[in-house]
Motif scaffolding. Structure first.
Motif, short mmCIF file in Angstrom:
data_model
loop_
_atom_site.label_atom_id
_atom_site.label_comp_id
_atom_site.label_asym_id
_atom_site.label_seq_id
_atom_site.Cartn_x
_atom_site.Cartn_y
_atom_site.Cartn_z
N LYS A 1 0.80 -1.21 0.00
CA LYS A 1 0.00 0.00 0.00
C LYS A 1 0.84 1.27 0.00
CE LYS A 1 -4.00 -2.13 0.44
NZ LYS A 1 -5.07 -2.03 -0.54
N TYR A 2 2.01 1.22 0.65
CA TYR A 2 2.83 2.43 0.75
C TYR A 2 4.27 2.13 0.40
CZ TYR A 2 -1.20 4.40 3.12
OH TYR A 2 -2.44 4.82 3.42
N ALA B 1 6.69 2.74 -1.88
CA ALA B 1 7.75 3.72 -2.12
C ALA B 1 7.97 4.58 -0.89
CB ALA B 1 7.35 4.59 -3.30
N LEU B 2 6.87 4.92 -0.19
CA LEU B 2 7.00 5.78 0.99
C LEU B 2 7.73 5.04 2.11
CD1 LEU B 2 3.54 7.41 0.70
CD2 LEU B 2 5.71 8.65 0.71
N GLN C 1 10.05 2.89 1.60
CA GLN C 1 11.47 2.91 1.23
C GLN C 1 12.08 4.27 1.54
OE1 GLN C 1 13.05 1.40 -2.42
NE2 GLN C 1 11.34 -0.03 -2.64
N ALA C 2 11.27 5.32 1.36
CA ALA C 2 11.78 6.66 1.62
C ALA C 2 12.02 6.88 3.10
CB ALA C 2 10.79 7.69 1.09
N GLY C 3 11.49 5.99 3.94
CA GLY C 3 11.67 6.11 5.38
C GLY C 3 13.12 5.91 5.79
N GLY C 4 13.92 5.35 4.92
CA GLY C 4 15.32 5.15 5.27
C GLY C 4 15.93 4.07 4.42
N SER C 5 17.25 4.13 4.27
CA SER C 5 17.88 3.14 3.40
C SER C 5 18.48 2.00 4.21
CB SER C 5 18.97 3.80 2.56
OG SER C 5 19.86 4.47 3.42
#
Lengths: 1200, 180
Positions: free
Chosen positions: B81-82, B84-85, B87-91
């Motif tokens: 559901k989220y 990409a977001l 993933q954007a939370g941290g690498s």
């Protein structure tokens, strides 16, 4: 940045945090600085001007220049990267003072995927930047849309399903009716309207039950329906109903209430199927059946009906009457019928039923018995036919009749019985019944001949009627005459016996015997009689006559002595052989008693020895000593029998044989055998003694030689000593061979059963031959074809003995070339596979004539071989015996001049233990052990000396005792760690002494370890030593190794220093000066000149160091030829310097590199040589006071 | 709770145990909702009832259910559901955990009807940190542990999760120590 009156300073860090996507441009539109995140997504942004990287989408600017942009400070800017993949939104700040433009931008994202495409994370955005949050909102909306789409899909699917179901309900050919929870009709389908004629409008508000009120409608069924519906139960029934127009029709109703989640009634639902046609057809069928049944009953037959599917049956009144029943006491269950069928006939019923079911028949006709009410059985004729089938063609119903056929059956049975009786009679009389007629008109012939004719005589009836054709010509005349006489003289009896020549049977004797039966109205005379086959009778008679003649001949001409005598011994008859043997005429013997012919001694025993035995037991056998007419004593072996026949007195028949010569020969043979056995025993005793007598002095010779070899000897003395040792060893070998053979012959040989590594064993045995092979220029190699670390269980010493013998032979008979030993597992038995060992040489070979006999005792490949090569000729015989005693075989393949191969195959158990006890020490090395106090009990001075020297050499202290008595005294007085006890000693032998010691009160003394020392090698004797309480034994002459091993084993000695473990380079000889070198040879050579020695040693150290360095390099680059060359050189200097511990290793290194074999172990060999020599250098430098050269003394790096 | 949570429970049970089991769970829970809308708020009780019923029907302890659900939430629901977001939370696991408080603070505004828990990070070391979990909801510790396990798997970083303190011990919030 200026903000009204206050000034805020934004350094790069803060600017990056607040506007990570900012750009700072100078007046030339060059990018002076870019925010960290814009830098991240556009890495090349540092170079070039703003217009190289960006275009401005909004606001509209005619000419893209610094002042034009500066003028638009309050506008929303939309900036794109040149490739249009990235968009930014923000504003521009103009710094008039600095002439700079600051773009405060934020990355504009349309979708979350762009985040990933640019590898951006939360940290790349300013905290105040809501871009990410906007993406969340966007994503949430997307998720919501997905939810709604999914919901819509579900809804559409359900809607379609509902439409489909509705269509089925309305279009089905069966009527469907739906009522509300109060039972009022709310919906009917088209089919219902068609079947009933009522429309939905007619029925709305009415219950469906209101339709079920026609004049023939079954009220019971209506009641059933009401009850089920009011109980909320499903219902199913068939009922007659009427259409709106009053036309009756049959309908099958099935339905149920429809309940909601809370089990409350929502609707009632029913399906109505029009079954009018089916019901009418069934009614018609039933009527037809009834008519048919009526017709059959009228004919007096019982009618029945049976349904294969339901197993229901029907029996008519007439049917029941046949069996003595009526309607009241005979039900319509099928068991009523089947239970009354005779048990022997049940199978008929079952077979018929099977056929019906399989579809093989459509009707039946069978006869069987059924039990009548009164208990007896009546015969029934049962006929039936199929009257209906199921839809798939299987039989459903059959109908049929039963008729009582008992009377007919009884008649049939009576007839059958009488026929059987007659057939049985004529088949069982042993002859042919016949009737023969002599007619008044003169003609004659057979009236009747029974069917047994062909069986008995072998001729068919038609041929026999023409019997004279087959009659033997001689008998035909007789027959004709007999018939003529019977006819002419009106005889009442006829008898004839004669031969028929029957094809396939040959001569058949037959006898016809008949008597007059009656005379016919025409006056013909009829004879009735029987013809029998008398062939067998005739044959027996002839055989009897022949036998009698044979017995007579046997009696008269037999070489056996045959006589008969009465129970008193009086001779009744004698055959000519008796007369001839005894020298009497028969009349001189017959009538006299046997006794009179016996010797006087035998005569006394005659009754109990013979006469009583034969009379009581019916037979007797033995030997009669008799005297012939010439008074010569004869031995007669007899076997006599009593004959008892009805009607005559019992008598004895005797058979004898003259065994006078045989008795004499046997006596001579027995004497000879006793003599031989005596001699053989003497030989064994002699060999045992010889073993002892020779082995005792041998211990002296070899032991002293060993001790002598360690003293300082000159070259000639050493040579003479070598000769003594060699001769001693040869002699010992011969004695051992002879002992082995003796043990094998007397069955005393036993084998060890210990785990060992075959390859290791062969390797170490071959080491012993390396010198000899090399001296002779013969290449000796081991071709190991065994897989892995194979540990087997068996006797390694005996395998070693065999292979040593074969290798020794091979070396002896090979003048040039090679000797190769190979080992291989040849069967795959997981428990006890066979192993094959080959010893191949390129020697003189063995001739074809000799190859078969080489395994015999005292044989070699010809007598000239013995002269030329020496040896006892026992070796191969011992090998063969040793191998065969272990279940193996040995064979030889050879060509004269073309080498010989010995092939040995022995089965060994695969050992379970993977690890071996490494007790096989290398010869010549004795690790230092704890010092012990040892008592030697030994009467022979030379043997005392040997034992003492060896033991002291190992650091032990020794006390001597010359006999058992002294040994006991010493032990009583002193404390010892061990006793070496000779067995054969004067005054008190070792066995007695041991017994006394073992009974001493002091437990330490009573348990003192004792090793027996014996010259006897017979195992049963050695077992006696162990039984007497000795801990171990060694056999004289013993080697130092054997003594060491036995002491080690007995005392369980631990090595004193772990580092002294054998590694090939630290070999030390106890009793010596601890030097690794021995310069005896060198000193002798240089007349002990110290200056010469100094030079030699110096040269040795220098040259050898150089050689080691070169060898190390050669090994590193795998130049084997060079390595071999250096090893060869090293070998001679190592030997000259007496560095015995590594001479073998250097030799092996040379051989291996020369032959390019076992190359993996080369570095290890070098390692050992290098270590030992380093130590030798150190010792020499110290002993000769050289200052060690620090550079040269450095160890050569060990090759790994 | 937003419908997406209940929806995730439904998916987890259906995927792992079949739709019949889900029907049984729903029946047991007494929840009579056929379709959960992801972005609609539902009463927290519904979520608790579903989790409790799943524990009973599947005969798995509640805490294990919550753990499994936490993992599922990260590895399946979050990704789906989220994606990409997330993933954007941290690498990395560490970066993601450090961003976790800010992440929840943002969420609160985006989903106004949500009462998100509050996180706080302390003791940040090279290979460990402490995560403080403040929530008005009771009994979701297992869920949090599952979430952390899910994150450990998501970033392919095996981690040890220790509960240092808990409301059950009378404290006002939970502290998890995560070692990787």
């Amino acid at each position: 940045m200026e903000m009204g009156e206050q000034r805020l300073y934004l350094d790069n860090t803060l600017l990056n945090r607040l506007y990570p996507f900012h750009l700072l441009l100078n007046a030339d539109m060059q990018i002076e600085h870019a925010g960290k995140s814009i830098h991240k997504i556009l890495p090349s942004i540092d170079q070039g001007s703003f217009t190289d990287h960006f275009s401005i989408d909004r606001p509209w600017i005619q000419t893209l220049g610094f002042s034009e942009i500066a003028a638009l400070s309050n506008e929303v800017f939309v900036v794109s990267s040149k490739d249009k993949t990235k968009r930014f939104r923000g504003e521009v700040v103009y710094w008039e003072k600095e002439k700079k433009l600051l773009f405060l931008l934020s990355l504009w994202l349309d979708s979350t995927e762009q985040l990933i495409g640019n590898e951006l994370t939360l940290n790349d955005f300013a905290v105040s930047d809501p871009t990410i949050d906007m993406l969340y909102v966007l994503q949430s909306q997307k998720n919501t849309t997905q939810d709604l789409e999914s919901l819509l899909q579900t809804y559409n699917r359900q809607k379609k399903e509902l439409e489909f179901l509705s269509l089925i309900a309305s279009e089905t050919r069966n009527g469907v009716i739906v009522a509300d929870k109060n039972g009022k009709t709310i919906w009917v389908n088209k089919a219902f309207e068609r079947i009933s004629g009522y429309t939905l409008n007619d029925l709305k508000g009415k219950t469906p039950g209101s339709l079920l009120q026609g004049k023939d409608t079954d009220l019971n069924t209506v009641t059933y329906l009401r009850q089920r519906i009011s109980n909320l139960q499903p219902f199913e029934c068939e009922i007659l109903n009427y259409t709106k127009k009053g036309k009756p029709y049959w309908v099958k109703i099935s339905g149920q209430p429809i309940l909601d989640k809370n089990n409350e009634v929502m609707r009632f639902f029913a399906i109505e199927e029009d079954i009018t046609e089916k019901v009418l057809a069934e009614q018609a069928l039933k009527k037809a059946e009834q008519r048919w049944q009526f017709a059959l009953e009228g004919s007096g037959e019982g009618v029945w009906e049976y349904n294969f599917i339901t197993k229901e049956a029907f029996f008519s009144t007439q049917y029941k009457r046949l069996l003595g029943y009526n309607d009241e006491n005979f039900s319509n269950k099928s068991t009523e019928w089947i239970l009354r069928v005779h048990p022997d006939d049940i199978h008929l019923i079952e077979e018929t039923e099977k056929k019906y079911r399989a579809g093989h028949i459509a009707g039946h006709h069978r006869e069987y018995r059924m039990r009548h009410k009164n208990g007896h059985y009546i015969w029934i004729l049962d006929r039936g036919t199929v009257i209906s089938r199921t839809e798939d063609g299987n039989v459903e119903k059959i109908i049929g009749t039963h008729s009582d056929i008992t009377q007919r059956k009884l008649n049939e049975l009576a007839l059958e019985q009488s026929e059987k009786q007659f057939r049985s009679l004529s088949e069982n009389i042993p002859g042919v019944a016949y009737q023969y007629v002599f007619r008044k008109n003169g003609s004659e012939g057979f009236l009747y001949i029974s069917s047994s004719l062909e069986k008995i005589i072998g001729l068919p009836e038609s041929e026999f009627r023409n019997g004279r054709k087959y009659m033997h010509p001689d008998d035909a005349v007789v027959l004709a005459k007999a018939l003529a006489e019977t006819a002419a003289e009106k005889k009442t009896h006829f008898e004839f016996e004669g031969r028929l020549l029957v094809p396939g049977r040959g001569v058949v004797w037959h006898n016809a015997s008949s008597s007059f039966s009656y005379e016919t109205a025409e006056g013909d005379r009829v004879f009735t009689g029987i013809i029998t086959n008398t062939t067998e009778k005739k044959r027996v008679e002839e055989q009897l006559a022949l036998n009698q003649k044979r017995y007579r001949d046997l009696y008269n001409y037999s070489q056996a002595l045959i006589c008969t005598h009465d129970l008193e011994g009086k001779l009744l008859s004698v055959n000519p052989a008796i007369c001839e043997t005894m020298g009497y005429r028969s009349e001189e013997i017959i009538g006299r008693n046997i006794k009179e012919f016996l010797t006087e001694e035998a005569r006394k025993n005659f009754n109990w020895y013979y006469l009583d035995v034969v009379a009581n037991e019916g037979k007797a056998k033995g030997v009669f000593p008799v005297l012939s007419k010439e008074n010569k004593k004869l031995s007669l072996l007899f076997q006599n029998f009593k004959v008892e026949e009805a009607g005559s007195d019992p008598y004895i028949i005797g058979f004898s044989q003259d065994i006078t010569d045989r008795v004499k020969a046997e006596r001579e043979l027995r004497i000879a055998k006793e003599e031989t056995e005596k001699a053989s025993r003497a030989k064994e005793i002699f060999l045992a003694n010889m073993s002892h007598e020779i082995r005792t002095p041998m211990n002296g010779i070899l032991g002293i030689s060993g001790l002598l070899s360690k003293t300082k000897l000159n070259r000639q003395q050493k040579h003479y000593l070598d000769l003594i040792t060699e001769s001693g060893n040869k002699l010992l070998h011969i004695v051992n061979d002879i002992l082995d053979i003796t043990k094998i012959k007397s069955g005393q040989f036993t084998f060890e059963k210990i785990s060992f590594d075959i390859a290791d064993m062969i390797h170490s045995n071959l080491q012993a031959f390396a010198f000899k092979a090399e001296d002779n220029g013969i290449e000796l190699s081991f071709d190991n074809r065994l897989t892995g670390n194979l540990i087997v269980e068996g006797d390694p010493y005996r395998l070693g003995q065999v292979l040593n013998n074969l290798v020794s032979n091979a070396l002896k008979f090979t003048l040039e070339g090679s000797v190769t030993v190979s080992a291989e597992q040849i069967t795959s038995d997981p428990v006890k596979p066979f192993f094959e060992f080959r010893v191949m040489d390129t020697g003189i070979g063995i001739t074809r004539e000799n190859i078969d006999s080489i395994f015999g005792q005292f044989t070699q490949g010809g007598t000239d071989i013995t002269r030329k090569y020496g040896g006892t000729g026992l070796g191969l015989s011992i090998c063969k015996n040793l191998i065969e005693l272990q279940g193996g075989t040995i064979a030889a393949e050879s060509r004269e001049g073309g080498g010989t191969t010995f092939i040995v195959r022995i089965p060994y158990l695969i050992s379970n233990s993977r690890k071996l006890k490494k007790n096989l020490r290398r010869a010549g090395y004795f690790p230092e052990v704890d010092r012990k106090h040892i008592l030697i009990a030994e009467d022979v001075a030379v043997n005392q000396l040997i034992a003492q020297h060896i033991l002291e050499g190992w650091g032990h202290t020794v006390v001597l005792a010359v006999n058992g008595k002294e040994a006991v005294k010493e032990i009583e007085k002193h404390r010892f760690d061990l006793v070496l006890m000779d067995i054969h000693m004067p005054e008190m032998n070792g066995m007695e002494a041991t017994k006394i010691i073992r009974q001493m009160e002091d437990p330490q003394k009573a348990n003192i370890p004792i090793i027996a020392v014996t010259a006897s090698a017979f195992r049963d004797e050695t077992n006696r030593y162990l039984e007497a309480g000795m801990n171990d034994y060694i056999t004289k002459p013993y080697t130092e190794e054997a003594l060491f091993e036995s002491i080690r084993k007995t005392l369980n000695l631990k090595k004193r220093q772990q580092k002294n473990r054998y590694d090939g380079s630290h070999s030390k000889w106890p009793g010596f000066n601890g030097k690794l070198y021995d310069l005896t040879l060198m000193r002798e050579f240089g007349n002990n000149d110290e200056v010469f020695m100094q030079q030699v040693v110096k040269a040795f150290i220098k040259n050898t160091r150089d050689d080691l360095t070169k060898m190390n390099s050669a090994i590193l680059i795998k130049d084997h030829t060079e390595t071999a060359r250096i090893a060869h050189r090293l070998k001679s200097s190592v030997e000259s310097m007496g560095i015995h511990s590594i001479t073998g290793i250097v030799r092996q290194l040379e051989t291996d590199t020369k032959n390019k074999q076992h190359l993996k172990s080369i570095p290890a060999l070098f390692d050992r040589i290098n270590q030992t020599l380093s130590e030798v250098f150190a010792q020499l430098e110290e002993d000769f006071s050289f200052s060690p050269n620090p550079r040269a003394a450095r160890d050569i790096d060990v090759i790994k | 709770m937003y419908g997406i949570v209940n929806k995730a429970i439904e998916q987890l049970v259906t995927e792992q145990f079949g739709s019949e089991k889900w029907q049984a769970v729903k029946e047991k829970s007494g929840v009579d909702i056929d379709f959960f809308l992801s972005n609609e708020p539902y009463d927290d009780a519904i979520t608790y009832q579903l989790a409790g019923a799943a524990s009973e029907v599947l005969d798995i302890p509640l805490n294990n259910i919550l753990e499994a659900f936490g993992e599922y939430w990260v590895l399946k629901t979050g990704k789906e559901k989220y994606g990409a977001l997330m993933q954007a939370g941290g690498s990395s696991l560490k970066e993601f955990l450090i961003n976790l408080p800010a992440f929840h603070n943002r969420i609160m505004l985006i989903f106004p009807k949500l009462t998100p828990p509050e996180f706080h990070v302390s003791n940040i070391e090279e290979r460990s940190l402490c995560l403080h979990y403040f929530s008005k909801r009771e009994g979701l510790q297992g869920f949090v542990r599952g979430l952390l396990q899910g994150l450990s798997k998501l970033f392919d970083t095996p981690a040890e999760i220790l509960l240092l303190q808990s409301r059950a011990d009378g404290k006002d919030h939970e502290i998890y120590q995560i070692n990787w």
